[in-house]
Each structure stands twice: as C-alpha cells, then as structure tokens.
Scaffold this motif. Structure first.
Motif, short mmCIF file in Angstrom:
data_model
loop_
_atom_site.label_atom_id
_atom_site.label_comp_id
_atom_site.label_asym_id
_atom_site.label_seq_id
_atom_site.Cartn_x
_atom_site.Cartn_y
_atom_site.Cartn_z
N ASP A 131 -3.31 4.67 -2.35
CA ASP A 131 -3.52 3.87 -3.55
C ASP A 131 -4.57 4.48 -4.48
OD1 ASP A 131 -1.58 2.04 -2.80
OD2 ASP A 131 -3.01 0.65 -1.90
N GLY A 132 -4.48 5.79 -4.69
CA GLY A 132 -5.38 6.47 -5.62
C GLY A 132 -6.68 6.98 -5.02
N MET A 168 1.00 11.37 11.49
CA MET A 168 2.22 11.33 12.30
C MET A 168 3.15 10.22 11.81
SD MET A 168 0.56 12.12 16.06
CE MET A 168 1.95 11.46 16.93
N GLU A 169 2.60 9.06 11.48
CA GLU A 169 3.42 7.94 11.00
C GLU A 169 4.09 8.27 9.66
OE1 GLU A 169 4.32 4.98 12.18
OE2 GLU A 169 3.24 5.18 14.07
N VAL A 170 3.33 8.84 8.74
CA VAL A 170 3.87 9.09 7.40
C VAL A 170 4.84 10.26 7.41
CG1 VAL A 170 3.30 9.68 5.02
CG2 VAL A 170 1.86 8.06 6.28
N LEU A 171 4.48 11.34 8.07
CA LEU A 171 5.35 12.51 8.09
C LEU A 171 6.52 12.37 9.07
CD1 LEU A 171 2.84 15.50 7.86
CD2 LEU A 171 4.20 14.47 6.03
N VAL A 174 5.87 10.14 1.44
CA VAL A 174 5.26 8.94 0.90
C VAL A 174 5.78 7.75 1.70
CG1 VAL A 174 5.00 7.46 -1.12
CG2 VAL A 174 5.09 9.94 -1.40
N LEU A 175 4.88 6.84 2.04
CA LEU A 175 5.26 5.66 2.78
C LEU A 175 4.74 4.44 2.02
CD1 LEU A 175 5.13 5.28 6.55
CD2 LEU A 175 3.99 3.56 5.19
N ASP A 176 5.60 3.49 1.78
CA ASP A 176 5.21 2.23 1.14
C ASP A 176 5.23 1.17 2.23
OD1 ASP A 176 4.82 -0.06 -0.32
OD2 ASP A 176 6.33 0.40 -1.82
N THR A 177 4.10 0.53 2.45
CA THR A 177 3.98 -0.42 3.56
C THR A 177 4.46 -1.83 3.21
OG1 THR A 177 1.72 -1.04 2.99
CG2 THR A 177 2.01 0.85 4.48
N ALA A 178 4.88 -2.05 1.98
CA ALA A 178 5.20 -3.40 1.50
C ALA A 178 6.19 -4.16 2.39
CB ALA A 178 5.73 -3.34 0.07
N MET A 237 0.85 -1.17 0.00
CA MET A 237 0.00 0.00 0.00
C MET A 237 0.90 1.23 0.00
SD MET A 237 -2.87 1.11 2.84
CE MET A 237 -4.17 0.06 2.22
N ARG A 238 0.53 2.19 -0.81
CA ARG A 238 1.28 3.46 -0.90
C ARG A 238 0.44 4.55 -0.25
NH1 ARG A 238 1.91 7.93 -4.27
NH2 ARG A 238 4.06 8.49 -4.70
N ILE A 239 1.00 5.18 0.77
CA ILE A 239 0.30 6.24 1.50
C ILE A 239 1.08 7.53 1.31
CG2 ILE A 239 -0.59 7.00 3.72
CD1 ILE A 239 -0.42 4.03 4.61
N GLU A 240 0.41 8.55 0.80
CA GLU A 240 1.03 9.84 0.53
C GLU A 240 0.31 10.92 1.33
OE1 GLU A 240 1.96 12.54 -3.44
OE2 GLU A 240 1.10 10.53 -3.64
N VAL A 241 1.07 11.73 2.04
CA VAL A 241 0.49 12.79 2.86
C VAL A 241 1.13 14.12 2.48
CG1 VAL A 241 0.23 13.73 5.20
CG2 VAL A 241 -0.01 11.27 4.80
N THR A 242 0.29 15.13 2.27
CA THR A 242 0.76 16.50 2.07
C THR A 242 0.11 17.36 3.14
OG1 THR A 242 0.93 16.16 -0.31
CG2 THR A 242 0.89 18.44 0.47
N ARG A 243 0.93 18.10 3.86
CA ARG A 243 0.44 19.01 4.90
C ARG A 243 0.84 20.42 4.49
NH1 ARG A 243 3.43 18.65 10.39
NH2 ARG A 243 4.87 19.94 9.22
#
Length: 87
Positions: A60-61, A80-83, A19-23, A1-7
């Motif tokens: 994922d879109g 918090m996890e992604v950033l 961006v965090l890839d959980t693979a 899963m690809r998780i992208e966060v913009t603040r």
C-alpha cells in the motif's frame, strides 16, 4: 491491502514480480500481520551475494528492500505467499 513483491538476482539473474490483493482472501488477517512484520524489520542493503536474491516489497505504498541471506521469518513467508514459491 495490496502487496507487491519483486525478486531479482539468483543463479540465472532473472526477475520475478507478483501482486496479491488480500481483499477477498480468507487468510487476509494473517497476510496483513506478515506484511506489517516484514515492513517493520530493518532493511538490508542488497549486497552482491553469489546466487542470492534481492527483494523489493511494496505494501500500500510503503516499500522495503532486503536481500539474501538476511530475511526475517515474516519476510520469507510473505515472499513465498505472494510469489507462490520458495524464497
């Protein structure tokens, strides 16, 4: 899963993106649950709030937007996890 966060926003008005890839992460199951909970919450319209942040999260879109001070616990933890820092 690809998780992208913009603040964006805050006191200095700066943007932060990650961006965090959980693979390959050992906590992938937990992150997937957080992402699903964050996406399932009702979006909040980013409203000008002194020194507040606005967030865009794409998983994922699938995209959701929310803003301070109205974040669910799952949204706050996911950001918090992604950033890698507080939300």
């Amino acid at each position: 899963m690809r998780i992208e966060v913009t603040r964006s926003g805050g006191f200095a008005g700066l943007s932060r993106h990650a961006v965090l890839d959980t693979a390959t992460r050992p906590d992938a199951e937990h992150l997937h649950a957080l992402a699903e909970a964050a996406l399932g919450a009702a979006p909040t319209v980013p409203v000008p709030h002194p020194d507040g942040y606005a967030y865009t999260v794409d998983v994922d879109g699938r995209t959701i937007q929310f803003a301070d001070p109205v974040l669910t616990p799952a949204q706050r933890e996911l950001v918090m996890e992604v950033l890698g820092e507080g939300a």
